[in-house]
Design a protein around this motif. Structure first.
Motif, PDB file in Angstrom:
ATOM      1  N   LYS A  95     -10.787  -6.114 -95.562  1.00  0.00           N
ATOM      2  CA  LYS A  95      -9.677  -5.017 -95.337  1.00  0.00           C
ATOM      3  C   LYS A  95     -10.409  -4.091 -94.416  1.00  0.00           C
ATOM      4  O   LYS A  95      -9.882  -3.549 -93.636  1.00  0.00           O
ATOM      5  N   ASN A  96     -11.665  -3.471 -95.011  1.00  0.00           N
ATOM      6  CA  ASN A  96     -12.392  -2.470 -94.174  1.00  0.00           C
ATOM      7  C   ASN A  96     -13.306  -3.177 -93.277  1.00  0.00           C
ATOM      8  O   ASN A  96     -14.575  -3.100 -93.236  1.00  0.00           O
ATOM      9  N   TRP A  97     -12.897  -3.742 -92.136  1.00  0.00           N
ATOM     10  CA  TRP A  97     -13.529  -4.605 -91.391  1.00  0.00           C
ATOM     11  C   TRP A  97     -14.509  -3.875 -90.606  1.00  0.00           C
ATOM     12  O   TRP A  97     -15.706  -4.183 -90.329  1.00  0.00           O
ATOM     13  N   TRP A  98     -14.471  -2.305 -90.203  1.00  0.00           N
ATOM     14  CA  TRP A  98     -14.984  -1.799 -89.450  1.00  0.00           C
ATOM     15  C   TRP A  98     -16.557  -1.519 -90.304  1.00  0.00           C
ATOM     16  O   TRP A  98     -17.756  -1.235 -89.446  1.00  0.00           O
ATOM     17  N   LYS A  99     -16.581  -1.628 -91.555  1.00  0.00           N
ATOM     18  CA  LYS A  99     -17.908  -1.630 -92.266  1.00  0.00           C
ATOM     19  C   LYS A  99     -18.724  -2.852 -91.694  1.00  0.00           C
ATOM     20  O   LYS A  99     -20.091  -2.738 -91.784  1.00  0.00           O
ATOM     21  N   ASN A 100     -18.282  -3.849 -91.266  1.00  0.00           N
ATOM     22  CA  ASN A 100     -19.076  -5.081 -90.676  1.00  0.00           C
ATOM     23  C   ASN A 100     -20.111  -4.460 -89.471  1.00  0.00           C
ATOM     24  O   ASN A 100     -20.735  -5.393 -89.245  1.00  0.00           O
ATOM     25  N   PHE A 101     -19.434  -3.659 -88.788  1.00  0.00           N
ATOM     26  CA  PHE A 101     -20.086  -3.099 -87.750  1.00  0.00           C
ATOM     27  C   PHE A 101     -21.626  -2.427 -88.103  1.00  0.00           C
ATOM     28  O   PHE A 101     -22.466  -2.246 -87.217  1.00  0.00           O
ATOM     29  N   ASN A 102     -21.733  -2.099 -89.518  1.00  0.00           N
ATOM     30  CA  ASN A 102     -22.783  -1.254 -89.786  1.00  0.00           C
ATOM     31  C   ASN A 102     -23.258  -0.160 -89.035  1.00  0.00           C
ATOM     32  O   ASN A 102     -24.410   0.280 -88.908  1.00  0.00           O
ATOM     33  N   ASP A 103     -22.094   0.773 -89.004  1.00  0.00           N
ATOM     34  CA  ASP A 103     -22.347   2.045 -88.231  1.00  0.00           C
ATOM     35  C   ASP A 103     -21.735   3.181 -89.060  1.00  0.00           C
ATOM     36  O   ASP A 103     -20.458   3.193 -89.042  1.00  0.00           O
TER      37      ASP A 103
ATOM     38  N   ILE B  87     -12.507  -6.547 -82.585  1.00  0.00           N
ATOM     39  CA  ILE B  87     -11.695  -5.698 -83.052  1.00  0.00           C
ATOM     40  C   ILE B  87     -10.077  -5.995 -82.824  1.00  0.00           C
ATOM     41  O   ILE B  87      -9.391  -5.943 -83.755  1.00  0.00           O
ATOM     42  N   ASN B  88      -9.769  -6.619 -81.769  1.00  0.00           N
ATOM     43  CA  ASN B  88      -8.493  -7.086 -81.557  1.00  0.00           C
ATOM     44  C   ASN B  88      -8.207  -8.254 -82.472  1.00  0.00           C
ATOM     45  O   ASN B  88      -6.965  -8.353 -82.861  1.00  0.00           O
ATOM     46  N   LEU B  89      -9.113  -9.058 -82.868  1.00  0.00           N
ATOM     47  CA  LEU B  89      -8.900 -10.385 -83.656  1.00  0.00           C
ATOM     48  C   LEU B  89      -8.499  -9.878 -85.233  1.00  0.00           C
ATOM     49  O   LEU B  89      -7.817  -9.981 -85.871  1.00  0.00           O
ATOM     50  N   TYR B  90      -9.468  -8.661 -85.519  1.00  0.00           N
ATOM     51  CA  TYR B  90      -9.200  -8.159 -86.956  1.00  0.00           C
ATOM     52  C   TYR B  90      -7.798  -7.521 -86.857  1.00  0.00           C
ATOM     53  O   TYR B  90      -7.101  -7.787 -87.818  1.00  0.00           O
ATOM     54  N   GLN B  91      -7.509  -6.582 -85.785  1.00  0.00           N
ATOM     55  CA  GLN B  91      -5.982  -6.302 -85.771  1.00  0.00           C
ATOM     56  C   GLN B  91      -5.042  -7.228 -85.782  1.00  0.00           C
ATOM     57  O   GLN B  91      -3.972  -7.109 -86.468  1.00  0.00           O
ATOM     58  N   SER B  92      -5.315  -8.393 -85.136  1.00  0.00           N
ATOM     59  CA  SER B  92      -4.197  -9.340 -85.142  1.00  0.00           C
ATOM     60  C   SER B  92      -4.197 -10.139 -86.223  1.00  0.00           C
ATOM     61  O   SER B  92      -2.908 -10.717 -86.324  1.00  0.00           O
ATOM     62  N   LEU B  93      -5.149 -10.201 -87.043  1.00  0.00           N
ATOM     63  CA  LEU B  93      -4.929 -10.798 -88.374  1.00  0.00           C
ATOM     64  C   LEU B  93      -4.600  -9.906 -89.542  1.00  0.00           C
ATOM     65  O   LEU B  93      -4.454 -10.221 -90.464  1.00  0.00           O
ATOM     66  N   GLY B  94      -3.996  -8.753 -89.171  1.00  0.00           N
ATOM     67  CA  GLY B  94      -3.729  -7.768 -89.972  1.00  0.00           C
ATOM     68  C   GLY B  94      -4.444  -6.774 -90.728  1.00  0.00           C
ATOM     69  O   GLY B  94      -4.173  -5.995 -91.662  1.00  0.00           O
ATOM     70  N   SER B  95      -5.913  -7.114 -90.298  1.00  0.00           N
ATOM     71  CA  SER B  95      -6.925  -6.005 -90.999  1.00  0.00           C
ATOM     72  C   SER B  95      -6.977  -6.307 -92.217  1.00  0.00           C
ATOM     73  O   SER B  95      -7.118  -5.106 -93.140  1.00  0.00           O
ATOM     74  N   GLY B  96      -6.632  -7.441 -93.047  1.00  0.00           N
ATOM     75  CA  GLY B  96      -6.884  -7.640 -94.352  1.00  0.00           C
ATOM     76  C   GLY B  96      -5.589  -6.894 -95.024  1.00  0.00           C
ATOM     77  O   GLY B  96      -5.672  -6.836 -96.414  1.00  0.00           O
ATOM     78  N   PHE B  97      -4.318  -6.913 -94.644  1.00  0.00           N
ATOM     79  CA  PHE B  97      -3.106  -6.467 -95.105  1.00  0.00           C
ATOM     80  C   PHE B  97      -2.579  -7.492 -96.220  1.00  0.00           C
ATOM     81  O   PHE B  97      -2.815  -8.644 -95.834  1.00  0.00           O
ATOM     82  N   ASN B  98      -2.061  -6.759 -97.164  1.00  0.00           N
ATOM     83  CA  ASN B  98      -1.377  -7.877 -97.959  1.00  0.00           C
ATOM     84  C   ASN B  98       0.008  -7.350 -98.171  1.00  0.00           C
ATOM     85  O   ASN B  98       0.279  -6.040 -98.401  1.00  0.00           O
ATOM     86  N   ILE B  99       0.832  -8.375 -98.461  1.00  0.00           N
ATOM     87  CA  ILE B  99       2.436  -7.770 -98.770  1.00  0.00           C
ATOM     88  C   ILE B  99       2.491  -6.944-100.089  1.00  0.00           C
ATOM     89  O   ILE B  99       3.482  -6.329 -99.879  1.00  0.00           O
ATOM     90  N   GLU B 100       1.629  -7.224-101.008  1.00  0.00           N
ATOM     91  CA  GLU B 100       1.837  -6.270-101.959  1.00  0.00           C
ATOM     92  C   GLU B 100       1.677  -5.008-101.902  1.00  0.00           C
ATOM     93  O   GLU B 100       1.991  -4.141-102.621  1.00  0.00           O
ATOM     94  N   GLU B 101       1.053  -4.604-100.808  1.00  0.00           N
ATOM     95  CA  GLU B 101       1.134  -3.091-100.364  1.00  0.00           C
ATOM     96  C   GLU B 101       2.246  -2.241-100.014  1.00  0.00           C
ATOM     97  O   GLU B 101       2.267  -0.987 -99.913  1.00  0.00           O
ATOM     98  N   VAL B 102       3.281  -3.119 -99.898  1.00  0.00           N
ATOM     99  CA  VAL B 102       4.636  -2.463 -99.537  1.00  0.00           C
ATOM    100  C   VAL B 102       5.505  -2.440-100.595  1.00  0.00           C
ATOM    101  O   VAL B 102       6.926  -2.151-100.661  1.00  0.00           O
ATOM    102  N   LYS B 103       4.994  -2.869-101.772  1.00  0.00           N
ATOM    103  CA  LYS B 103       6.010  -2.408-103.000  1.00  0.00           C
ATOM    104  C   LYS B 103       6.388  -0.863-103.222  1.00  0.00           C
ATOM    105  O   LYS B 103       5.518  -0.001-102.921  1.00  0.00           O
ATOM    106  N   LEU B 104       7.495  -0.924-103.797  1.00  0.00           N
ATOM    107  CA  LEU B 104       8.159   0.479-103.730  1.00  0.00           C
ATOM    108  C   LEU B 104       7.471   1.202-104.986  1.00  0.00           C
ATOM    109  O   LEU B 104       7.215   0.546-105.923  1.00  0.00           O
ATOM    110  N   PRO B 105       7.288   2.452-104.622  1.00  0.00           N
ATOM    111  CA  PRO B 105       6.840   3.276-105.937  1.00  0.00           C
ATOM    112  C   PRO B 105       7.425   3.414-106.911  1.00  0.00           C
ATOM    113  O   PRO B 105       8.636   3.435-107.191  1.00  0.00           O
TER     114      PRO B 105
END
Length: 474
Positions: free
Chosen positions: A46-54, A445-463
């Protein structure tokens, strides 16, 4: 008599149901078939940018999320959608209102001591109405608004992912420009030394003025590239300042692209991962919402049944404290059935049907585009990796060629033109290496984005009720 009334009511209902149009199936050409792995154990972090270790990149991305106007606008749209959903949910409950008309009058017909009698009156009335929703119109409306709210939440997540990718690529481009500037500055120092040597040899007669002029041309050509590169750096810093709110002069980056860690990404892309993209989730919810809107447009051909009740009391008092009250009340039912509206209902149904089909085609378009983006990003990564390996070998050969050219020129076996050609080739290669390195990281970065960056459908549940809408977009 009772059976006769029931028969008339049933016949009345059948008459209206017979006039209701049928809902057609989704267009056959809106269906999609993709050749993807059904299952895979590989997942996208999900937090793919951490893989760049920067740590600098992580800090900038956090600031961008807090500062960016697009994300702030997305939050307001979520709040608006939740408000609209609450309005739709209100039809679950009866509507209760109270009316009150206090009055103060004087009765001119019964004077007391030569004066008219003042009378005060108050008549509060409680009005209750309830829609039985026999044909599910309100239910379909609530579902429509719920799906639209989820679509907006998914859209806000897509905005956030797009922002992350944009900030990360701008950051990488800034480091690449600094690498290029460093190479140009080092090259300029070397060219300055070579120019001094060429001028010294020309004065003593060891070489011709032609070599001196060639050395001067190469020095000035390198120097001319520094100013545009500095300008590009400043513009890129300004872009990051706009995205993050961090002052351009206070932006911190790594010194070189060589310090960036290159993560390993999945080689096989399962369909489950491809589906977990917020834009695809958005399209799915929009399709579901349009289907419910179509069902509601169909139900509009059917009558509405409402219960109406009024409960009240009329109270009065006069100058002599004489008081009294009268209770009032009424209860009844209403049936509102569409008979003739000049084709309005048929037009609304046709519009809703077209919007449903449009949503189906939009879903198809988004899925196909997602598939293309994934394939393009994968192909770019593989191609750029091979190119990088080839350039590295070519760079090694160019370094050796330059060393040989300088040695031959120093020993007097060749002209300075041979050195110039070798240096030009080396500088071009170093620029290509930076460009390819930048393109390779951007492809990751484009591949991470194209794969949804770890998005899961559960994130769009109504509050749930009582929770803030902001938690849905985190």
């Amino acid at each position: 008599m009772r059976w006769s009334n029931a028969f008339y009511i049933a016949s009345f209902g059948i008459l209206f149901i017979g006039c209701v149009p049928k809902i057609s199936e989704l267009p056959k050409d809106s269906k999609i078939t993709l050749a993807l792995e059904e299952t895979s154990e590989q997942q996208v972090q999900k937090n793919w940018w951490k893989n760049f270790n920067d740590p600098n990149l992580i800090f900038i991305l956090q600031k961008a999320r807090e500062y960016n106007s697009d994300l702030q606008i997305a939050q307001t749209r979520i709040q608006q959608a939740m408000g609209i959903l609450k309005i739709a949910k209100s039809t679950l409950y009866p509507s209760v209102n109270i009316t009150m008309s206090p009055q103060y009058t004087q009765n001119m017909l019964t004077p007391v001591f030569g004066f008219s009698t003042p009378i005060g009156m108050i008549d509060p009335t409680l009005n209750i109405s309830y829609d039985f929703d026999f044909f599910g119109k309100n239910k379909k409306e609530r579902k429509n608004k719920a799906y639209q709210a989820q679509a907006i939440i998914a859209q806000s997540i897509a905005t956030k992912i797009s922002l992350d990718a944009s900030v990360a690529k701008t950051y990488i481009n800034l480091i690449a420009l600094k690498d290029k500037l460093s190479i140009l500055q080092n090259t300029l120092k070397a060219r300055a030394i070579e120019l001094d040597i060429a001028q010294s040899k020309s004065k003593t007669g060891y070489s011709s003025q032609y070599d001196e002029q060639q050395a001067k041309i190469q020095y000035e050509a390198t120097k001319a590239q520094i100013a545009p590169t500095k300008l590009s750096i400043e513009k890129t810093q300004n872009t990051l300042e706009e995205l993050t709110g961090i002052n351009a002069k206070e932006l911190k980056t790594l010194k070189s692209l060589n310090q960036i860690n290159e993560p390993i990404l999945p080689k096989k892309i399962p369909s489950s991962i491809l589906r977990n993209r917020p834009d695809i989730a958005y399209a799915e919810f929009e399709l579901a919402a349009s289907s419910e809107a179509l069902a509601k447009a169909r139900a509009n051909f059917l009558p509405d049944f409402n219960l109406i009740a009024n409960l009240g009391v009329a109270a009065f008092t006069d100058f002599f404290d004489t008081a009294g009250h009268i209770f009032t009340g009424a209860i009844g039912a209403s049936i509102l059935a569409p008979l003739f509206q000049g084709g309005k209902l048929k037009g609304e149904f046709a519009v809703a049907n077209a919007k449903r089909d449009e949503a189906a085609y939009t879903y198809k378009k988004i899925v196909l585009n997602a598939y293309k983006e994934v394939k393009n990003a994968q192909a770019s990564i593989e191609w750029l990796k091979d190119q990088q390996l080839s350039l590295q070998e070519e760079h090694k050969a160019a370094l050796k060629t330059l060393q040989y050219a300088k040695g031959r020129y120093k020993d007097g076996y060749s002209s300075y033109l041979e050195v110039v050609d070798a240096e030009r080739s080396l500088l071009d290669l170093e620029g290509q290496i930076i460009t390819l390195k930048t393109a390779y990281i951007e492809s990751l970065i484009n591949l991470y984005q194209s794969l949804g960056s770890g998005f899961n459908i559960e994130e769009v549940k109504l509050p749930k009720e009582g929770k803030k809408e902001k938690k849905n977009a985190k």
